[in-house]
Structure formats: C-alpha cells, structure tokens
Motif scaffolding. Structure first.
Motif, PDB file in Angstrom:
ATOM      1  N   VAL A 159      34.408  16.062  17.103  1.00 45.44           N
ATOM      2  CA  VAL A 159      33.341  17.049  17.283  1.00 45.44           C
ATOM      3  C   VAL A 159      32.721  16.805  18.657  1.00 45.44           C
ATOM      4  CG1 VAL A 159      31.125  17.889  16.423  1.00 45.44           C
ATOM      5  CG2 VAL A 159      32.849  17.101  14.802  1.00 45.44           C
ATOM      6  N   ASP A 160      32.802  17.773  19.527  1.00 44.71           N
ATOM      7  CA  ASP A 160      32.289  17.569  20.883  1.00 44.71           C
ATOM      8  C   ASP A 160      30.776  17.677  20.911  1.00 44.71           C
ATOM      9  OD1 ASP A 160      34.907  17.342  22.035  1.00 44.71           O
ATOM     10  OD2 ASP A 160      35.123  19.497  21.687  1.00 44.71           O
ATOM     11  N   ALA A 161      30.152  16.688  21.533  1.00 48.46           N
ATOM     12  CA  ALA A 161      28.692  16.691  21.670  1.00 48.46           C
ATOM     13  C   ALA A 161      28.335  17.365  22.995  1.00 48.46           C
ATOM     14  CB  ALA A 161      28.160  15.262  21.646  1.00 48.46           C
TER      15      ALA A 161
ATOM     16  N   LEU B 217      23.171  11.325  18.065  1.00 43.96           N
ATOM     17  CA  LEU B 217      22.284  12.105  17.189  1.00 43.96           C
ATOM     18  C   LEU B 217      23.000  13.366  16.703  1.00 43.96           C
ATOM     19  CD1 LEU B 217      20.319   9.993  18.024  1.00 43.96           C
ATOM     20  CD2 LEU B 217      18.703  11.762  18.731  1.00 43.96           C
ATOM     21  N   TYR B 218      23.777  13.965  17.600  1.00 44.72           N
ATOM     22  CA  TYR B 218      24.538  15.164  17.223  1.00 44.72           C
ATOM     23  C   TYR B 218      25.660  14.819  16.245  1.00 44.72           C
ATOM     24  CZ  TYR B 218      21.882  17.332  20.936  1.00 44.72           C
ATOM     25  OH  TYR B 218      20.851  17.799  21.700  1.00 44.72           O
ATOM     26  N   MET B 219      26.215  13.599  16.403  1.00 40.94           N
ATOM     27  CA  MET B 219      27.260  13.169  15.471  1.00 40.94           C
ATOM     28  C   MET B 219      26.691  12.951  14.083  1.00 40.94           C
ATOM     29  SD  MET B 219      30.046  13.402  16.985  1.00 40.94           S
ATOM     30  CE  MET B 219      29.266  14.711  17.911  1.00 40.94           C
ATOM     31  N   GLU B 220      25.437  12.528  14.001  1.00 37.03           N
ATOM     32  CA  GLU B 220      24.817  12.370  12.689  1.00 37.03           C
ATOM     33  C   GLU B 220      24.755  13.716  11.985  1.00 37.03           C
ATOM     34  OE1 GLU B 220      21.356   9.759  12.276  1.00 37.03           O
ATOM     35  OE2 GLU B 220      21.690   9.106  14.340  1.00 37.03           O
ATOM     36  N   ALA B 221      24.418  14.752  12.752  1.00 42.56           N
ATOM     37  CA  ALA B 221      24.401  16.101  12.166  1.00 42.56           C
ATOM     38  C   ALA B 221      25.810  16.491  11.722  1.00 42.56           C
ATOM     39  CB  ALA B 221      23.880  17.098  13.193  1.00 42.56           C
ATOM     40  N   ALA B 222      26.806  16.183  12.573  1.00 39.87           N
ATOM     41  CA  ALA B 222      28.187  16.571  12.272  1.00 39.87           C
ATOM     42  C   ALA B 222      28.728  15.802  11.068  1.00 39.87           C
ATOM     43  CB  ALA B 222      29.060  16.343  13.498  1.00 39.87           C
ATOM     44  N   ALA B 223      28.297  14.534  10.931  1.00 42.06           N
ATOM     45  CA  ALA B 223      28.779  13.715   9.810  1.00 42.06           C
ATOM     46  C   ALA B 223      28.285  14.292   8.473  1.00 42.06           C
ATOM     47  CB  ALA B 223      28.317  12.271   9.961  1.00 42.06           C
ATOM     48  N   MET B 224      27.102  14.907   8.504  1.00 42.36           N
ATOM     49  CA  MET B 224      26.576  15.517   7.282  1.00 42.36           C
ATOM     50  C   MET B 224      27.343  16.799   6.948  1.00 42.36           C
ATOM     51  SD  MET B 224      24.382  13.282   6.578  1.00 42.36           S
ATOM     52  CE  MET B 224      24.406  11.890   7.686  1.00 42.36           C
TER      53      MET B 224
ATOM     54  N   PRO C  39      32.066   7.235  16.866  1.00 46.43           N
ATOM     55  CA  PRO C  39      32.309   7.653  15.480  1.00 46.43           C
ATOM     56  C   PRO C  39      31.019   7.569  14.663  1.00 46.43           C
ATOM     57  CG  PRO C  39      33.858   5.937  16.195  1.00 46.43           C
ATOM     58  CD  PRO C  39      32.726   5.966  17.169  1.00 46.43           C
ATOM     59  N   GLU C  40      30.925   8.429  13.677  1.00 43.33           N
ATOM     60  CA  GLU C  40      29.766   8.428  12.768  1.00 43.33           C
ATOM     61  C   GLU C  40      30.262   8.788  11.376  1.00 43.33           C
ATOM     62  OE1 GLU C  40      26.727   7.672  14.169  1.00 43.33           O
ATOM     63  OE2 GLU C  40      25.754   7.629  12.220  1.00 43.33           O
ATOM     64  N   MET C  41      29.809   8.024  10.374  1.00 37.63           N
ATOM     65  CA  MET C  41      30.330   8.221   9.011  1.00 37.63           C
ATOM     66  C   MET C  41      29.221   8.345   7.992  1.00 37.63           C
ATOM     67  SD  MET C  41      33.060   5.128   9.360  1.00 37.63           S
ATOM     68  CE  MET C  41      31.895   4.184  10.335  1.00 37.63           C
ATOM     69  N   ALA C  42      29.299   9.390   7.173  1.00 34.17           N
ATOM     70  CA  ALA C  42      28.371   9.522   6.054  1.00 34.17           C
ATOM     71  C   ALA C  42      28.826   8.593   4.939  1.00 34.17           C
ATOM     72  CB  ALA C  42      28.348  10.970   5.555  1.00 34.17           C
ATOM     73  N   TRP C  43      27.857   8.103   4.159  1.00 39.91           N
ATOM     74  CA  TRP C  43      28.137   7.245   2.998  1.00 39.91           C
ATOM     75  C   TRP C  43      28.766   5.905   3.378  1.00 39.91           C
ATOM     76  CZ3 TRP C  43      25.731   9.323  -0.994  1.00 39.91           C
ATOM     77  CH2 TRP C  43      25.635  10.718  -1.054  1.00 39.91           C
ATOM     78  N   VAL C  44      28.520   5.434   4.586  1.00 34.56           N
ATOM     79  CA  VAL C  44      29.068   4.142   4.996  1.00 34.56           C
ATOM     80  C   VAL C  44      27.921   3.248   5.464  1.00 34.56           C
ATOM     81  CG1 VAL C  44      30.491   2.975   6.747  1.00 34.56           C
ATOM     82  CG2 VAL C  44      31.350   5.023   5.579  1.00 34.56           C
ATOM     83  N   ASP C  45      27.928   1.978   5.014  1.00 34.35           N
ATOM     84  CA  ASP C  45      26.865   1.053   5.406  1.00 34.35           C
ATOM     85  C   ASP C  45      27.322   0.204   6.609  1.00 34.35           C
ATOM     86  OD1 ASP C  45      28.656  -0.729   4.377  1.00 34.35           O
ATOM     87  OD2 ASP C  45      27.424  -1.321   2.655  1.00 34.35           O
ATOM     88  N   LEU C  46      26.465  -0.746   7.020  1.00 33.24           N
ATOM     89  CA  LEU C  46      26.760  -1.565   8.194  1.00 33.24           C
ATOM     90  C   LEU C  46      28.075  -2.340   8.036  1.00 33.24           C
ATOM     91  CD1 LEU C  46      26.005  -2.818  10.931  1.00 33.24           C
ATOM     92  CD2 LEU C  46      24.694  -4.555   9.682  1.00 33.24           C
ATOM     93  N   ASP C  47      28.294  -2.830   6.803  1.00 32.43           N
ATOM     94  CA  ASP C  47      29.506  -3.602   6.549  1.00 32.43           C
ATOM     95  C   ASP C  47      30.761  -2.751   6.791  1.00 32.43           C
ATOM     96  OD1 ASP C  47      30.491  -6.189   5.597  1.00 32.43           O
ATOM     97  OD2 ASP C  47      31.364  -4.978   3.971  1.00 32.43           O
TER      98      ASP C  47
END
Length: 430
Positions: free
Chosen positions: A153-155, A187-194, A225-233
């Motif tokens: 996803v291009d920012a 920040l835009y990737m956070e939107a895209a990850a959702m 990269p940005e991932m929904a439902w993924v924690d630090l680990d």
RNA sequence: UCCCUGGUAGCUCAAUGGUAGAGCGGCCGGCUGUUAACCGGUAGGUUGCAGGUUCGAGUCCUGCCCAGGGAGCCA
C-alpha cells in the motif's frame, strides 16, 4: 550475429558475437591492442592484433579513450589468463562515441571528488556491485512480504503534518498552504492494516536533521510493514525472519558481488533466526559493565549500539525502551507503563539500528492523552484517532532502513555509497 | 550547532620560512600477451579566499569558505 551481454559470453564459446559497451581500460603492446570492455553486466578483454583486422579499425581503436562507447565484434574464447575466464578475439570494432578526457581514473580518488562525479562514479565495478546488492535486497524484501500475503500500500509523500511532530521536516508550499515531505508512512499503514490486515509501504522518507555521520542521509528508503492482530512478540518474529531471508538471499544470489566488495561472508552466514532479544534494562546493565556511564531513560548513542551489538554474532533486538524516549503512539507495557512495547534491531559489526518498531496504542483514551501531552494538533490526528474509535485492535509494525541494511550487508564505511544519488546535509548534487 | 583534521597540476600526494615537485591521467613516440602494463619525451600552477607578520610565506598568525571524521540530533 548475436548481440550478447558480457555476463553470458561463456555460453557462446567459439561463436562470433557482438558486445555493446564502454571502454573501461586499454593496454597496448605495439601490434597487439587489449580493450577492456564493460557493459554493466561484466567486464571482458577484447584482443586485437594488427594484421588480423583492417588497419583502419586498428588505428581507430588505438585512439579510443577511456569510457568511449563501442560495439565489439569477435569470437568468444575461454582463456585461463582472463580474470573472468573468457576473452574475445576481435574481428571488428565500431566506435560509437569517443569520450572526452575522463575525470575518473583507475587510481585513487577522494570522497568529495567522487561524490561530485557520482553520475560517473556509478560506472565503476565496486559501485556496480553495490547497486546490484541493493537491488537484490529490495527484491528479497518484496518477495518475502509477498509470500507472506502482505499487500503493498503506497503511502503519500506529501503530508499535512508531522507523523510524530518532533523531528525536523522538509517544508514545501502546497497551494499557499504548508505541506511536508513524509518522514514515515507508518500512520497511513495503520489505517491500511485495518482495511487489509497485513500491509507494507516501500518508499523514500525525508529527515531535515543536521546529522553528519556515516549512518545518516536526508533522503532514504524504508520498508514499513504493519499488521493487525499482532503483538510485539509477533512483530519481532517477522523482523528476524525477514532480515534472515534477505541476508541469505543475497549470499545465495549475489556471491560474485560480495566477493568483489571483499565482504567477509562467514559473518553473514550466521544471520539466521532466532535473534537474541534483550530488554532495555539488560542493555543498560551491559553498557555499565563495559564502563559506560549510562543513565536509565536515555536513548543509546552510536557507540552504545556498537557495544551492545558486539555481544552477539547476529542482529540483536533491544525491547522495552522507556516510554518517554519513544514516539507518542508506542503502547506502554501494561505491567510496567514506564517502558513500552517497542523494539529496535541492531545490526552486527557496528552498523547500528536498522529497524525500529513496536506495538501501537490501541486504546482511544490513552492515544488522545498522548497526542495532548506531545502538544500535537488534535485536528490533524482526527483520522488517526478514528482508527481507535471504529473497531480498534492490537497491531504492530516496524520500519527497516534500506541504506543501513545495504551498508551492513556490503560492509561499507558510509551509507552514501548505498544509494545511487545520496542526499546529505551538504550535498544535493548531482 | 560544537570539536578535530585537511584544502598545492585534471586526480592522488610531496616540498626545514629561502628556485613549487612526483606518480597517474593528457599529448608525442616505442613495444606482438598486456593485467591499475611498461619504457622515453612533453605540456600542465592565482598553493581555497581575504588580510597580516617577515628581507622573503605553500609553510607562521587572524577571519571567512569548502570538505572529511566525530559529537549532538535521529522510530
């Protein structure tokens, strides 16, 4: 007659071929002329004996200067004396453009001179090798993320405000309003990850900091990269898999270039998961054990990073930084809010931080408070707040600096050689 | 922004306060296997800029400019 690239001449032994290229160097022994030709894929020596080609051709070649462009016709021959294993016995040469006196000689040059002639410096074997490794790294990253079903996803590059509001941005005029060159697509990737689950952006970023070190550029490339439902680990897990994959791919496919750069590949062989993970607290202890007077709460300097990285034979994660010295969106550790769920990845051999990442705040109230504490304009972050208002989920991501990664894998002194045309504090030419 | 180092031929460098030089590149010539080829000849200079000290400054002093290295800064 077939036109071939020098990298593939070995497939044409005994055949007459055409090579389109440039004259890298020329040596003569009276009646024998040695033309070292390069075409971007490799180097080959073309041998021309007086009497075996028309005298007119021989004389014309004798006059060719360094970096003149030419088309060489000749028969491919295996020769043990040749560095690449093959030579061409010339049957004809067609000079295309005789170069003016070329500024870059085969002898040593200073950095300033070379940077002023970057457009020509790029033609030299070492720079060609670096560019090919860079290309392999970029392709490996894309392949890795693609295989794991990430969506590119291009920012945007022009942004209305700072992503973090703190660091210096390049300002530009946007139809009488202010706009800034992006310093991160996160920040835009956070939107895209959702929207898409697993996403990444890959592009240039700009920092107007007056940093003058071997690790800094004002314009550099990041993959985020940005991932929904993924924690630090899970975030660190993806990082170690990706970095290992990239390093092993380069070892596998760019062995020739690494050899040309005289890279000690035994150190790269060890880059396989899992990577060691140490907490910020442990890192501080390590520094103190090495005699560094370090106050808890500070960020690490370049020298500190080197000391920490030297403890291990592969990249090392430092996680759980003090919340105060990280960005506003970093999620605090629920058991210990003074530290956050962030992690930096430090490359070995003194190359420092190549990745910064972590888990983002998903609680709307906390995020609103942080935006206020950091004195950020709430209006500009309204859309970012919306991501927490409409189905907030735990999510994580990271940013990997391409140039620092290239410098590390190629074992270079300075990041200015890792990018075709470096933009530095005092340089925007060529 | 601060600290350190440097700036001499196209390039890389040398020159005790006393005639500015070498190698490479260029040009001319030689050489039938060269590997950053070699050999002979030749041209090439406002010593970063501006002041100052001195009989005399590339060299010493002051200011400025530029570059390199580092610090700070820096997901």
């Amino acid at each position: 007659m077939e036109s071939v690239h020098i990298a593939h001449v070995g497939e044409y032994i005994g055949q007459e071929v055409k090579v389109h290229g440039w004259l890298y160097n020329k040596r003569s022994s009276g009646a024998v002329l040695f033309l070292i030709v390069r075409d971007g894929t490799g180097f080959i020596q073309a041998v021309m004996a007086k009497g075996q080609v028309p005298d007119k051709d021989f004389a014309a070649c004798d006059r060719l200067t360094q970096e003149s462009s030419l088309v060489v016709r000749g028969t491919v021959r295996a020769d043990r004396r040749a560095p690449g294993g093959y030579e061409i016995t010339v049957t004809g040469v067609e000079p295309v453009s005789v170069a003016e006196e070329y500024p870059i000689s085969l002898k040593e040059h200073g950095v300033d001179f070379l940077m002023d002639h970057r457009h020509l410096w790029l033609r030299t074997p070492r720079q060609v090798a670096i560019m090919r490794v860079r290309n392999e790294i970029v392709k490996a990253i894309r392949d890795f993320l693609d295989e794991r079903e990430f969506v590119l996803v291009d920012a945007p590059i022009l942004t209305p405000s700072a992503c973090e509001g703190t660091t210096t941005l390049f300002e530009t005029d946007y139809f009488d309003a202010k706009a800034y060159l992006t310093q991160s697509g996160q920040l835009y990737m956070e939107a895209a990850a959702m929207a898409l689950g697993k996403v990444y952006c890959f592009g240039p970023t700009f920092r107007a900091e007056k940093s003058k070190t071997r690790r800094h550029l004002t314009e550099f490339w990041m993959v985020e990269p940005e991932m929904a439902w993924v924690d630090l680990d899970g975030d660190m897990g993806l990082q170690e898999d990706m970095v290992s994959y990239v390093v092993q791919r380069v070892l596998q496919r760019r062995a020739k270039e690494l050899a040309a750069l005289e890279r000690d590949t035994s150190k790269l062989e060890k880059v396989r998961p899992p990577f060691p993970r140490i907490s910020y607290d442990e890192a501080v202890e390590t520094l103190r054990r090495h005699g560094v007077e370090f106050e808890w709460g500070n960020d690490f300097g370049g020298g500190d990073e080197t000391i920490l990285a030297e403890e291990f034979d592969r990249p090392v994660f430092v996680h759980g930084y003090p919340t105060a010295c990280k960005a506003f969106y970093m999620k605090p550790d629920p058991d210990r809010p003074e530290v956050c769920l962030s992690a930096d990845l430090l490359a070995p051999e003194g190359y420092g931080e190549i990745v910064g990442g972590g888990q983002r705040i998903d609680d709307p109230e906390l995020l609103a408070r942080r935006i206020e504490e950091h004195k950020l304009p709430a209006e500009a972050y309204k859309w970012y707040m919306d991501l927490r208002r409409y189905g907030s989920v735990p999510h994580s991501g990271f940013g990997l600096g391409i140039e620092r990664t290239v410098a590390w894998i190629c074992e270079l002194e300075h990041v200015r050689e890792t990018i075709p045309f470096a933009r530095l504090l005092n340089r925007i030419y060529p």
